[in-house]
Design an enzyme around this catalytic site. Structure first.
Site, PDB file in Angstrom:
ATOM      1  N   TYR A 157       0.858  -1.197   0.000  1.00 32.37           N
ATOM      2  CA  TYR A 157       0.000   0.000   0.000  1.00 32.37           C
ATOM      3  C   TYR A 157       0.901   1.255   0.000  1.00 32.37           C
ATOM      4  O   TYR A 157       0.551   2.292  -0.551  1.00 32.37           O
ATOM      5  CB  TYR A 157      -0.983  -0.019   1.168  1.00 32.37           C
ATOM      6  CG  TYR A 157      -2.156   0.927   0.984  1.00 32.37           C
ATOM      7  CD1 TYR A 157      -3.028   0.772  -0.099  1.00 32.37           C
ATOM      8  CD2 TYR A 157      -2.390   1.970   1.874  1.00 32.37           C
ATOM      9  CE1 TYR A 157      -4.092   1.635  -0.277  1.00 32.37           C
ATOM     10  CE2 TYR A 157      -3.465   2.838   1.701  1.00 32.37           C
ATOM     11  CZ  TYR A 157      -4.307   2.661   0.617  1.00 32.37           C
ATOM     12  OH  TYR A 157      -5.370   3.527   0.439  1.00 32.37           O
ATOM     13  N   LYS A 164      -3.109   8.588   2.672  1.00 23.31           N
ATOM     14  CA  LYS A 164      -4.348   8.457   3.459  1.00 23.31           C
ATOM     15  C   LYS A 164      -4.155   9.023   4.871  1.00 23.31           C
ATOM     16  O   LYS A 164      -5.106   9.572   5.450  1.00 23.31           O
ATOM     17  CB  LYS A 164      -4.808   6.996   3.509  1.00 23.31           C
ATOM     18  CG  LYS A 164      -5.313   6.432   2.177  1.00 23.31           C
ATOM     19  CD  LYS A 164      -6.459   7.239   1.582  1.00 23.31           C
ATOM     20  CE  LYS A 164      -7.139   6.483   0.433  1.00 23.31           C
ATOM     21  NZ  LYS A 164      -8.126   7.336  -0.276  1.00 23.31           N
TER      22      LYS A 164
HETATM   23  P1  NAD Z   1     -12.338   3.810  -8.253  1.00 23.45           P
HETATM   24  O1  NAD Z   1     -11.211   3.498  -9.144  1.00 23.45           O
HETATM   25  O2  NAD Z   1     -13.693   3.502  -8.745  1.00 23.45           O
HETATM   26  O3  NAD Z   1     -12.297   5.332  -7.798  1.00 23.45           O
HETATM   27  C1  NAD Z   1     -11.113   6.084  -7.734  1.00 23.45           C
HETATM   28  C2  NAD Z   1     -11.421   7.369  -8.461  1.00 23.45           C
HETATM   29  O4  NAD Z   1     -10.331   8.292  -8.376  1.00 23.45           O
HETATM   30  C3  NAD Z   1     -11.687   7.158  -9.949  1.00 23.45           C
HETATM   31  O5  NAD Z   1     -12.990   7.588 -10.266  1.00 23.45           O
HETATM   32  C4  NAD Z   1     -10.667   8.036 -10.626  1.00 23.45           C
HETATM   33  O6  NAD Z   1     -11.155   8.635 -11.793  1.00 23.45           O
HETATM   34  C5  NAD Z   1     -10.403   9.057  -9.526  1.00 23.45           C
HETATM   35  N1  NAD Z   1      -9.187   9.832  -9.757  1.00 23.45           N
HETATM   36  C6  NAD Z   1      -7.898   9.409  -9.812  1.00 23.45           C
HETATM   37  N2  NAD Z   1      -7.083  10.425 -10.155  1.00 23.45           N
HETATM   38  C7  NAD Z   1      -7.887  11.523 -10.327  1.00 23.45           C
HETATM   39  C8  NAD Z   1      -7.660  12.857 -10.716  1.00 23.45           C
HETATM   40  N3  NAD Z   1      -6.428  13.316 -11.009  1.00 23.45           N
HETATM   41  N4  NAD Z   1      -8.722  13.704 -10.805  1.00 23.45           N
HETATM   42  C9  NAD Z   1      -9.965  13.272 -10.525  1.00 23.45           C
HETATM   43  N5  NAD Z   1     -10.247  12.012 -10.157  1.00 23.45           N
HETATM   44  C10 NAD Z   1      -9.222  11.147 -10.078  1.00 23.45           C
HETATM   45  O7  NAD Z   1     -12.045   3.008  -6.891  1.00 23.45           O
HETATM   46  P2  NAD Z   1     -12.728   3.076  -5.453  1.00 23.45           P
HETATM   47  O8  NAD Z   1     -12.252   1.860  -4.758  1.00 23.45           O
HETATM   48  O9  NAD Z   1     -14.168   3.337  -5.566  1.00 23.45           O
HETATM   49  O10 NAD Z   1     -11.992   4.317  -4.788  1.00 23.45           O
HETATM   50  C11 NAD Z   1     -12.672   5.427  -4.232  1.00 23.45           C
HETATM   51  C12 NAD Z   1     -12.000   5.867  -2.951  1.00 23.45           C
HETATM   52  O11 NAD Z   1     -12.180   4.851  -1.981  1.00 23.45           O
HETATM   53  C13 NAD Z   1     -10.507   6.104  -3.048  1.00 23.45           C
HETATM   54  O12 NAD Z   1     -10.162   7.220  -2.247  1.00 23.45           O
HETATM   55  C14 NAD Z   1      -9.930   4.859  -2.449  1.00 23.45           C
HETATM   56  O13 NAD Z   1      -8.649   5.101  -1.911  1.00 23.45           O
HETATM   57  C15 NAD Z   1     -10.940   4.602  -1.372  1.00 23.45           C
HETATM   58  N6  NAD Z   1     -10.956   3.259  -0.817  1.00 23.45           N
HETATM   59  C16 NAD Z   1     -11.017   2.176  -1.615  1.00 23.45           C
HETATM   60  C17 NAD Z   1     -11.032   0.893  -1.062  1.00 23.45           C
HETATM   61  C18 NAD Z   1     -11.050  -0.336  -1.925  1.00 23.45           C
HETATM   62  O14 NAD Z   1     -10.626  -1.390  -1.458  1.00 23.45           O
HETATM   63  N7  NAD Z   1     -11.556  -0.281  -3.138  1.00 23.45           N
HETATM   64  C19 NAD Z   1     -10.994   0.747   0.338  1.00 23.45           C
HETATM   65  C20 NAD Z   1     -10.937   1.892   1.138  1.00 23.45           C
HETATM   66  C21 NAD Z   1     -10.926   3.145   0.551  1.00 23.45           C
HETATM   67  O1  0WE Z   2      -6.939   3.122  -1.855  1.00 23.98           O
HETATM   68  C1  0WE Z   2      -6.903   2.065  -2.419  1.00 23.98           C
HETATM   69  C2  0WE Z   2      -6.340   1.957  -3.830  1.00 23.98           C
HETATM   70  C3  0WE Z   2      -5.930   3.275  -4.409  1.00 23.98           C
HETATM   71  C4  0WE Z   2      -5.135   3.182  -5.668  1.00 23.98           C
HETATM   72  C5  0WE Z   2      -5.166   2.109  -6.541  1.00 23.98           C
HETATM   73  C6  0WE Z   2      -4.404   2.131  -7.707  1.00 23.98           C
HETATM   74  C7  0WE Z   2      -4.339   0.981  -8.662  1.00 23.98           C
HETATM   75  C8  0WE Z   2      -3.978   1.422 -10.057  1.00 23.98           C
HETATM   76  C9  0WE Z   2      -4.334   4.250  -5.971  1.00 23.98           C
HETATM   77  N1  0WE Z   2      -3.578   4.289  -7.083  1.00 23.98           N
HETATM   78  C10 0WE Z   2      -3.618   3.271  -7.949  1.00 23.98           C
HETATM   79  N2  0WE Z   2      -2.833   3.348  -9.073  1.00 23.98           N
HETATM   80  C11 0WE Z   2      -2.915   2.470 -10.096  1.00 23.98           C
HETATM   81  O2  0WE Z   2      -2.159   2.562 -11.077  1.00 23.98           O
HETATM   82  N3  0WE Z   2      -7.341   0.937  -1.773  1.00 23.98           N
HETATM   83  C12 0WE Z   2      -7.710   1.045  -0.380  1.00 23.98           C
HETATM   84  C13 0WE Z   2      -7.401  -0.407  -2.383  1.00 23.98           C
HETATM   85  C14 0WE Z   2      -6.076  -1.076  -2.146  1.00 23.98           C
HETATM   86  O3  0WE Z   2      -5.035  -0.835  -2.951  1.00 23.98           O
HETATM   87  C15 0WE Z   2      -3.952  -1.559  -2.461  1.00 23.98           C
HETATM   88  C16 0WE Z   2      -4.355  -2.265  -1.326  1.00 23.98           C
HETATM   89  C17 0WE Z   2      -5.705  -1.952  -1.112  1.00 23.98           C
HETATM   90  C18 0WE Z   2      -6.567  -2.439   0.000  1.00 23.98           C
HETATM   91  C19 0WE Z   2      -2.662  -1.630  -2.928  1.00 23.98           C
HETATM   92  C20 0WE Z   2      -1.747  -2.433  -2.268  1.00 23.98           C
HETATM   93  C21 0WE Z   2      -2.126  -3.137  -1.133  1.00 23.98           C
HETATM   94  C22 0WE Z   2      -3.428  -3.064  -0.645  1.00 23.98           C
END
Ligand code: NAD
Ligand code: 0WE
Length: 257
Positions: A157, A164
């Protein structure tokens, strides 16, 4: 059920139907809110337009959160159309893929800068833009999405954990700043969900399984469940809650050995 009738909201972070921000958008629309939804660049425009077509009278606008001009234009358009704003959902996060594997000590200066810009600073920039529109409404609610990797080390991560941690600190500082104006600022810390942001993360299935094995609820969480918690923080039931990081992770965060 949460009542957001007559409220207007801005949703940033919808990429596709699996996006957490999309689940929140759907729940908010269900609760009666009128929404502005942004897309990051033309690559995602069609996707977002198709999804938003299922909503009543949405406003669809581009917003790359690294671009101050796009943020300024976004709020001009929302002001023109809604004349105010009641809530903001921030779900944008990014780190260069090469930063999400291997040793954290190898994090590049540019990778660090970009990750914190997109994943943390953008909340501050978007909150500042929303401020006059929310003040006009006598207050508002701002919500972002975070992950436990801010407080604990999860393999790979890496710089996202640092981003975060910064994001969660921004929630507290913004809450202190904007509280006197009736604007609340909170985060939901979601358990892992297989969204676009999780795709291609090597070992993500193992992370999901680890949560199933260890979390008190012995399962992972769904985007609709994150959206239900979001309705609490965005709606009237959350009116006394600010500067809070609400864990929606099946209780995983409480576990030790
Ligand atoms: P997602 O890929 O659907 O959403 C991430 C969004 O970030 C995308 O819509 C992308 O377009 C946007 N983004 C990235 N760079 C950007 C930029 N320069 N300008 C505008 N938008 C931009 O994935 P998600 O899992 O729905 O992620 C949403 C949030 O939830 C993130 O902050 C992620 O860290 C957080 N989150 C995700 C998880 C998980 O496991 N999926 C868990 C906890 C928190
Ligand atoms: O916040 C996240 C993921 C955010 C994210 C994911 C990507 C994948 C593609 C940010 N940047 C990128 N860039 C890319 O090119 N999560 C909470 C989901 C997540 O991501 C991980 C996790 C978990 C959980 C990455 C490594 C280990 C655990």
């Amino acid at each position: 059920m949460t009542d957001l009738q007559g409220k207007t909201g801005l949703i940033v972070g919808v990429a596709n139907k699996r996006s957490i921000a999309w689940a929140i958008a759907q729940a908010a629309a269900e609760a009666g809110a009128r929404l502005a939804i942004t897309y990051q660049g033309e690559r995602l425009e069609e996707n977002v337009r198709e999804l938003a077509a299922t909503l009543v009278n949405p406003l669809i606008l581009p917003c790359d959160v690294t671009d101050d001009a796009q943020i300024a234009h976004l709020y001009e358009a929302i002001d023109g159309e809604f004349g105010g704003l009641d809530f903001l959902v921030h779900g944008a996060a990014f780190a260069p893929r090469e930063e999400l594997s291997g040793p954290f000590v190898q994090t590049s200066r540019e990778g660090f800068r970009l990750s914190l810009d997109i994943s943390a600073y953008s909340l501050v920039a978007l909150a500042r833009g929303a401020l006059p529109l929310m003040e006009r409404r006598g207050g508002g609610s701002i919500l972002t999405l975070t992950y436990l990797g801010s407080q604990r080390v999860f393999d790979n991560y890496n710089v996202m954990g640092v981003a975060k941690a910064a994001l969660e600190a921004c929630v507290r500082y913004l809450a202190a700043d904007l509280g006197p104006k009736g604007i609340r600022v909170n985060a939901i810390s979601a358990g892992p969900i297989k969204t676009l942001a999780a795709s291609g993360i090597s070992g993500f299935s193992a992370i999901l399984q680890h949560y199933r094995d260890r979390a008190p609820l012995h399962r992972t969480v769904e985007t609709a469940e994150v959206a239900d918690a979001a309705m609490f923080l965005l709606g009237p039931a959350g009116r006394a809650v600010t500067a809070e990081i609400l864990m929606v992770d099946g209780g995983y965060h409480a576990t030790g050995m």
